[in-house]
Design a protein around this motif. Structure first.
Motif, PDB file in Angstrom:
ATOM      1  N   THR A  11       0.857  -1.185   0.000  1.00 24.03           N
ATOM      2  CA  THR A  11       0.000   0.000   0.000  1.00 24.03           C
ATOM      3  C   THR A  11       0.888   1.228   0.000  1.00 24.03           C
ATOM      4  O   THR A  11       1.829   1.320   0.787  1.00 24.03           O
ATOM      5  N   PHE A  13       0.782   5.479   0.069  1.00 21.87           N
ATOM      6  CA  PHE A  13       0.070   6.735   0.247  1.00 21.87           C
ATOM      7  C   PHE A  13       0.898   7.785  -0.472  1.00 21.87           C
ATOM      8  O   PHE A  13       1.980   8.152  -0.020  1.00 21.87           O
ATOM      9  N   SER A  51      -6.624   1.854  -6.889  1.00 18.93           N
ATOM     10  CA  SER A  51      -6.388   3.138  -6.231  1.00 18.93           C
ATOM     11  C   SER A  51      -7.668   3.767  -5.720  1.00 18.93           C
ATOM     12  O   SER A  51      -8.772   3.414  -6.149  1.00 18.93           O
ATOM     13  N   ARG A  52      -7.468   4.693  -4.793  1.00 16.60           N
ATOM     14  CA  ARG A  52      -8.516   5.575  -4.294  1.00 16.60           C
ATOM     15  C   ARG A  52      -7.893   6.964  -4.195  1.00 16.60           C
ATOM     16  O   ARG A  52      -6.708   7.095  -3.915  1.00 16.60           O
ATOM     17  N   TYR A  54      -8.186  10.974  -2.668  1.00 11.79           N
ATOM     18  CA  TYR A  54      -8.779  11.801  -1.617  1.00 11.79           C
ATOM     19  C   TYR A  54      -8.365  13.258  -1.794  1.00 11.79           C
ATOM     20  O   TYR A  54      -7.173  13.556  -1.925  1.00 11.79           O
ATOM     21  N   VAL A  66      -4.395  13.034  -1.659  1.00 11.45           N
ATOM     22  CA  VAL A  66      -3.712  11.790  -1.297  1.00 11.45           C
ATOM     23  C   VAL A  66      -4.262  10.715  -2.219  1.00 11.45           C
ATOM     24  O   VAL A  66      -5.471  10.485  -2.277  1.00 11.45           O
ATOM     25  N   TRP A  67      -3.349  10.093  -2.949  1.00  9.06           N
ATOM     26  CA  TRP A  67      -3.724   9.008  -3.854  1.00  9.06           C
ATOM     27  C   TRP A  67      -3.228   7.732  -3.206  1.00  9.06           C
ATOM     28  O   TRP A  67      -2.025   7.532  -3.023  1.00  9.06           O
ATOM     29  N   VAL A  68      -4.147   6.870  -2.824  1.00  5.86           N
ATOM     30  CA  VAL A  68      -3.799   5.621  -2.148  1.00  5.86           C
ATOM     31  C   VAL A  68      -3.785   4.505  -3.191  1.00  5.86           C
ATOM     32  O   VAL A  68      -4.789   4.265  -3.868  1.00  5.86           O
ATOM     33  N   TRP A  69      -2.634   3.862  -3.297  1.00  3.28           N
ATOM     34  CA  TRP A  69      -2.450   2.763  -4.246  1.00  3.28           C
ATOM     35  C   TRP A  69      -2.264   1.465  -3.489  1.00  3.28           C
ATOM     36  O   TRP A  69      -1.556   1.433  -2.491  1.00  3.28           O
ATOM     37  N   GLU A  70      -2.869   0.418  -3.985  1.00  7.78           N
ATOM     38  CA  GLU A  70      -2.607  -0.921  -3.469  1.00  7.78           C
ATOM     39  C   GLU A  70      -2.141  -1.756  -4.651  1.00  7.78           C
ATOM     40  O   GLU A  70      -2.784  -1.771  -5.702  1.00  7.78           O
ATOM     41  N   GLU A 104      -0.182  -3.554   5.256  1.00  5.16           N
ATOM     42  CA  GLU A 104      -1.158  -3.493   6.341  1.00  5.16           C
ATOM     43  C   GLU A 104      -0.837  -4.541   7.400  1.00  5.16           C
ATOM     44  O   GLU A 104      -0.614  -5.710   7.098  1.00  5.16           O
TER      45      GLU A 104
END
Length: 121
Positions: A11, A13, A51-52, A54, A66-70, A104
């Motif tokens: 993950t 951020f 991704s998500r 914010y 904030v671009w959250v990548w998994e 995580e």
């Protein structure tokens, strides 16, 4: 229950800040630029990433989003970053303020413990 023994996804951020060039575009121009210049590079060079996104500009002046990548693994994450660096996203439309990368509940996996810091109320 202890965390499972399989390798966890990576993950990231991605803390980013919009540039004047990005902000000078209309919202439709931004969507078009992202859809035609950034998204195709990601899709062509990566698999196993999600991704998500914010918006944070209402609370922070240093980081606007904030671009959250998994990613399924470190190789998939590396391909993602390589792909993004080949587009105007990287340092033209956005300044990359910081990358915080982890897994995580890594401590729980390492020690075979319950992930007590993952909380749902």
């Amino acid at each position: 229950m202890p965390a499972e023994g399989t390798a966890p996804p990576v993950t990231a951020f991605m803390l980013i800040k919009t540039t004047p060039e990005w902000l000078a575009m209309t919202p439709q121009e931004r969507v078009t630029a992202f859809s035609t210049l950034v998204l195709p590079a990601i899709k062509a060079r990566t698999t196993g990433v999600r991704s998500r996104f914010y918006d944070t500009e209402f609370y922070s002046t240093r980081v606007t989003d904030v671009w959250v990548w998994e990613a399924d693994d470190h190789a998939a994450y590396q391909l993602l970053i390589d792909a993004l660096r080949e587009t105007p996203f990287w340092d033209r439309y956005f300044e990359i303020v910081d990358l915080l990368v982890g897994t995580e509940n890594g401590y729980a996996r390492t020690y075979g413990l319950d992930a007590v810091t993952t909380i749902t109320t």
